[in-house]
Design a protein around this motif. Sequence first.
Motif, PDB file in Angstrom:
ATOM      1  N   UNK A   1       2.918  -1.861   6.525  1.00  0.00           N
ATOM      2  CA  UNK A   1       2.239  -1.440   7.742  1.00  0.00           C
ATOM      3  C   UNK A   1       1.474  -0.139   7.622  1.00  0.00           C
ATOM      4  N   UNK A   2       0.719   0.043   6.546  1.00  0.00           N
ATOM      5  CA  UNK A   2      -0.032   1.282   6.310  1.00  0.00           C
ATOM      6  C   UNK A   2      -1.485   1.102   6.756  1.00  0.00           C
ATOM      7  N   UNK A   3      -1.993   2.067   7.506  1.00  0.00           N
ATOM      8  CA  UNK A   3      -3.410   2.109   7.886  1.00  0.00           C
ATOM      9  C   UNK A   3      -3.992   3.415   7.365  1.00  0.00           C
ATOM     10  N   UNK A   4      -5.093   3.338   6.633  1.00  0.00           N
ATOM     11  CA  UNK A   4      -5.770   4.541   6.144  1.00  0.00           C
ATOM     12  C   UNK A   4      -7.078   4.706   6.913  1.00  0.00           C
ATOM     13  N   UNK A   5      -7.234   5.839   7.560  1.00  0.00           N
ATOM     14  CA  UNK A   5      -8.453   6.150   8.311  1.00  0.00           C
ATOM     15  C   UNK A   5      -9.264   7.120   7.461  1.00  0.00           C
ATOM     16  N   UNK A   6     -10.407   6.691   6.924  1.00  0.00           N
ATOM     17  CA  UNK A   6     -11.152   7.528   5.975  1.00  0.00           C
ATOM     18  C   UNK A   6     -11.888   8.673   6.653  1.00  0.00           C
ATOM     19  N   UNK A   7     -12.272   9.636   5.849  1.00  0.00           N
ATOM     20  CA  UNK A   7     -13.079  10.746   6.342  1.00  0.00           C
ATOM     21  C   UNK A   7     -14.381  10.209   6.921  1.00  0.00           C
TER      22      UNK A   7
END
Length: 307
Positions: free
Chosen positions: A151-157
């Motif tokens: 359940x990992x979400x990465x929100x980029x720069x």
Amino acid sequence: MAGMSSRTPPKVAVLMGGPSAEREVSLSSGRECAAALREAGYQVVEIDAGADLVARLGDSAPDVVFNALHGRWGEDGCVQGILEWLRLPYTHSGVLASALAMDKARSKAVYAAAGIPVAESGIFCKAEIMARHVMAPPYVVKPNNEGSSVGIYIVPEGANAPPVIADDMPEHLMVEAYVPGRELTVTVMGERALCVTEILTDGWYDYHAKYAPGGSRHELPAHIPTEVTEACLAHAGTAHRVLGCRGVSRTDFRWDPAKGLAGLIALETNTQPGMTPTSLVPEQAAHLGISFPELCDWIVKDASCDR
């Protein structure tokens, strides 16, 4: 492991499977550990930990329980509490250390108090996370009490919009500043930090990278500066101690080489790390001359209640 007969090999119940999101990983760990323990001379019974766990343990009457469960219920103090109640010696960490290490926010507070570097983070409700950026990107959204990068979400720069979180995710989630750099990990066995492994992937070290064939590569010992190696070993040993872990644990780090030693951040401590022969912990043990059956044997001999 008091009460074991010296005339017959001790009987070990290997707990595996269970209801968590990491069931398949646990089944793999459990089967491999069961085979290694048989090779080491133990009687072994394999138990898929379900609602009938207490009855299964009563029927099998083991001398000791090898906990090969991963994720919630098996790693967060729940099964440990059952085993304490039944007065069955069991492997790995006890109730408090298991619960504390599984709770990312609380374990990070313990890290920080002990001088272990951590990333900025907070706990937010799902609706708030989807409504606005609760932290300046880049950041990571993840459950506060799951492992194996579930359940990992990465929100980029530069992301314009906050993430859309799946309905089956918990109502409250951890939001953590994204730490760039290299993936490092250290096993602690008893009071000994073994070595540093670098985990090499072509992208994020997610569930697929951890467990799919060819998903990641391991370099050990990691080719990093001596001061970073020493810091990883020291922080992993401190994390094991201040969380109250026993047996083996594995602490994961990110390191940004551009910042030198200041770029090292501790992510989390795993009290039930993967235990197939090619998993990170057995690899580090093998690097130091400890075979997989010898490692499993050591873990069983370290089993206890009330510690």
